[in-house]
Structure formats: structure tokens, C-alpha cells
Design an enzyme around this catalytic site. Structure first.
Site: not given
Ligand code: GLA
Length: 412
Positions: A149, A182-185, A204
Site C-alpha cells: 500500500d 498506490e491508487w494511481g497517484d 478505494d
């Protein structure tokens, strides 16, 4: 002789610190179950063992689901005096090796979670500065999959942080699938392929068809979770980065967690059309027949798992019908039609009216020059006239059909 050359090459590689990801662990999108969407931090040994049992008894293993992944919350809040992570003795009284052995005894694979930052998103010790030590622990526990994460990362460089953990995993000598979360950041699709096997493209997921759920509203810590449609719309132009061994990951699924049956059909079908990793996030102890049917739809799973690994896309929207296409091996296609409206629709769809070129797959679609056999994969129906005649069907609000089009011999 060959063996000697290989040994010398391996020694040289090791002494020069050669490292890479474990290649070939995800030739098709990985499939499994993850604890987070239903259990959050409230996980324990029994839950994990139950899910492994259900994989076998409900036919999920036969349908291709392989990984049982424990998400955040498996450890205590402090490392021990040797800086090792400590498995929570309340939740896992027999330790995690016992759980991992149980999962393996069912012919399944075992996954775990940690984070590149100082703390996980749930506030447990992260791996920052302990990557090699933690990787070794996972290898000893028999871990086959690591979800990693991106909380509490400060000014860390994402590509470097994920590379460090990739190298640590490789150094253990145990093949471990590496799932970047890493959520695409930091646009992992631009640099993730040599590092991991899949990367999250979004924040999420939230269990709804089309909503944004705001957490900590008005606070500096405010963040959002997203329904099925917003996740899909969030990243329009990254499908060219999807492919064997490196997949865009739109998050674990919410099928069976409270959307309508029709929305669950569409959620599952969209994940399959996008060639996404298929991770269940529901409680298999409480599964309904309808949900089980949806998630074990082998025809849709075959579309997801098609070895060409092309991510499908929305080709056009007609009268609130969203039309998707996914290029499959052997020149075949999957065509999905989703009813975005609030009303039930009687649809007459003429494949000949749909013409496009998929620049990623480098394939064109035109049923005026090529005929196909037509099989509908949500309701399992053959359409005997193939693409020669329009197909007629009823679609409830937010429901879908997915046609598999197989090339008929001979051009028209
Ligand atoms: C982040 C991830 C989730 C889940 C939680 C655990 O929010 O994106 O998928 O792993 O952390 O705390």
C-alpha cells in the site's frame, strides 16, 4: 557444461546485486479473494480458513480463483525487540504459517498486505526501512502474493519505494506476486511493469453503482471512495499499459455486497471486459445463489483470462446503452452492452451497425465484411443467426449482456 555456465551466471548476477521482479506469475489477470471489503481490520484465522474451504466447496477454485489474501490488520501495532513484525496473537493464535499451510493444503495460494510507508493505512507498522527483513518473513510464512500500500509515505518516491520491495522479494528466492496499491497517484502504469504484476489505478472502491463516498468530510484528512462507474471513468487512457504479467487493477470487487443483482452482473462483466484482476471482496459464508452464479460465470471469466490480455473499452454510447468491446485471441471479440438508464429496455441490436478500429489491439470490427457466431455469456444463450441478423433482448436498468463473437469461416 550448461549447468556450470548457468551457475556462474547466477553467481555473477547475485554478486552484482542483479534484481528483477518474479517474471511470469500473472500471465493472465490474477484471481482470488481479499479480506478488506467485508472484514476490514476485523479478520482472524477462522475467517481465512472458512474462505479457503468455501473456495473448494463452492467451486470457486474450479472457476479459477486461487489467492486468499489477508489485507491490513494482521499484525500488532509494534514490531518486536528485533524489529520483526508480530502476527496478532488474538486474531491468529496459531500464527500465520499455520494459516498459510492450511490455504496451501487446499491447493490455493496465500497472500498478505503491508505498506511502503512507515505505517499501513490502518495504523500498523509499515515496511519503510524494513523491506528486506519483512520480505524474508513473508517468504518464511509461505506467502505467494504481497499487496503493498501507499499510506504514510511522506516524500518517498513511489517508483523507488516499490523497486526496493520488488528487489527484497526477489532476494528471498520465493516467487511472490507483487501487487502495487498506490491508487494511481504517481501513474504506476508508466513505470510499474518491470516492478509488479498489477497496480491499483484508483482510490478505494465503494459498494455502489455510481457514487462518490466522502470520508472525513471537511477535515484535512478528507478522502473519497468510488462506485463502479466512477472508477471506470477515472482513467480513460491507460489501457495500452495493460497486459500479461502487468495489469491495471480497478480494485477488489464489491459483487455480493449490496448492489442490485443487475449491477452485480455489470460490475463483474466490466471487470472481465477490462481484463482486470478478479478479487472477490464478499463474505463467502453468506453468499447467495445469485452472487455465486455471477462470480463463477466461466464464460465471462474466460473473457477476462483471454491470453491476449487486451483491456476492453467503451466504444460508444447509444440511447443510454454503453457498448464495450474487448479483442480476444484468434480474431474473436467480446461485445458488452450495458443499460445505463433507470428503465428496462427492449433492445434490437444490429452488429453490422457497429464499426470501429481498436488501436491497442490493432484490430478492426466490421460485421459487414466478417461474420461471427454469437453466444451471450451472462444468460448463456446462443443466437443462431449469428451477426447476420439483429439480436433482440430485454435489459433491466443497469443490467448487461456480453456477447462472445467467434469468427465464422469464410468472409462474406
Ligand atoms: C488502503 C487500500 C485498501 C485497503 C486499506 C487497508 O485504503 O487502498 O485497499 O488495503 O488501505 O487499510
Amino acid at each position: 557444461m550448461k549447468k556450470t555456465i548457468l551457475s556462474i551466471a547466477l553467481c555473477l548476477m547475485a554478486s552484482f546485486g542483479f534484481s528483477q521482479k518474479w517474471e511470469g506469475l500473472a500471465k493472465t489477470p490474477p484471481m482470488g479473494w481479499n479480506s478488506w471489503n467485508t472484514f476490514a481490520l476485523d479478520i482472524n484465522e477462522q475467517v481465512v480458513k472458512d474462505m479457503a474451504d468455501k473456495f473448494v466447496n463452492l467451486g470457486l477454485k474450479d472457476a479459477g480463483y486461487t489467492y486468499i489474501v489477508i489485507d491490513d490488520g494482521w499484525m500488532t501495532k509494534q514490531r518486536d525487540e528485533n524489529q520483526n513484525l508480530v502476527v496478532d496473537p488474538q486474531k491468529f493464535p496459531n500464527g500465520l504459517k499455520e494459516v498459510s499451510d492450511y490455504v496451501h493444503s487446499k491447493g490455493l495460494k496465500f497472500g498478505i498486505y503491508n505498506c511502503a510507508g512507515s505505517h499501513t493505512c490502518g495504523g500498523f507498522p509499515g515496511s519503510r526501512g524494513h523491506e528486506y527483513q519483512d520480505a524474508l518473513l513473508y517468504a518464511r510464512l509461505g506467502v505467494d502474493f504481497l499487496k503493498y500500500d501507499w499510506c504514510s509515505t511522506g516524500k518517498l518516491n513511489a517508483e523507488e519505494a516499490y523497486t526496493t520491495m520488488r528487489d527484497a522479494l526477489y532476494a528471498t528466492g520465493r516467487p511472490i506476486l507483487f501487487s502495487l496499491c498506490e491508487w494511481g497517484d504517481n501513474q504506476p502504469w508508466n513505470w510499474g511493469a518491470p516492478i509488479g504484476h498489477m497496480w491499483r489505478i484508483s482510490g478505494d472502491i465503494f459498494c455502489c453503482w455510481d457514487c462518490e463516498y466522502v470520508h472525513d468530510k471537511g477535515l484535512p484528512t478528507q478522502w473519497s471512495s468510488w462506485g463502479v462507474l466512477p472508477i471506470i471513468k477515472m482513467r480513460q487512457n491507460i489501457r495500452q499499459f495493460n497486459g500479461p504479467d502487468h495489469w491495471n487493477d480497478p480494485d477488489m470487487m464489491e459483487v455480493g455486497n449490496g448492489m442490485s443483482v443487475e449491477e452485480d452482473h455489470s460490475h463483474f462483466a466490466l471487470w472481465c471486459l477490462m481484463a482486470s484482476p478478479l478479487f472477490l471482496g464478499n463474505d463467502l459464508n453468506k453468499i447467495t445463489d445469485e452472487t455465486l452464479k455471477t462470480i463463477t460465470n466461466k464464460e465471462l471469466i474466460a473473457i477476462d483470462q483471454d491470453e491476449k490480455g487486451i483491456q476492453g473499452y467503451e466504444v460508444e454510447v447509444r440511447d443510454s446503452l454503453s457498448i464495450w468491446a474487448k479483442s480476444l485471441k484468434d480474431g474473436n471479440w467480446a461485445i458488452g452492452i450495458f443499460n445505463l438508464s433507470k428503465q428496462t429496455k427492449q433492445v434490437s441490436f444490429d452488429f453490422k451497425s457497429l464499426k470501429f478500429t481498436d488501436d491497442v489491439a490493432k484490430e478492426s470490427f466490421d460485421c459487414n465484411t466478417q461474420e461471427y457466431k454469437v453466444r451471450e455469456c451472462v444468460n448463456h444463450t446462443d443466437y443462431k443467426t449469428g451477426t447476420k441478423k439483429p439480436v433482440n433482448f430485454t435489459l433491466k436498468s443497469h443490467d448487461c449482456v456480453v456477447f462472445k463473437l467467434e469468427k465464422s469461416t469464410g468472409k462474406k
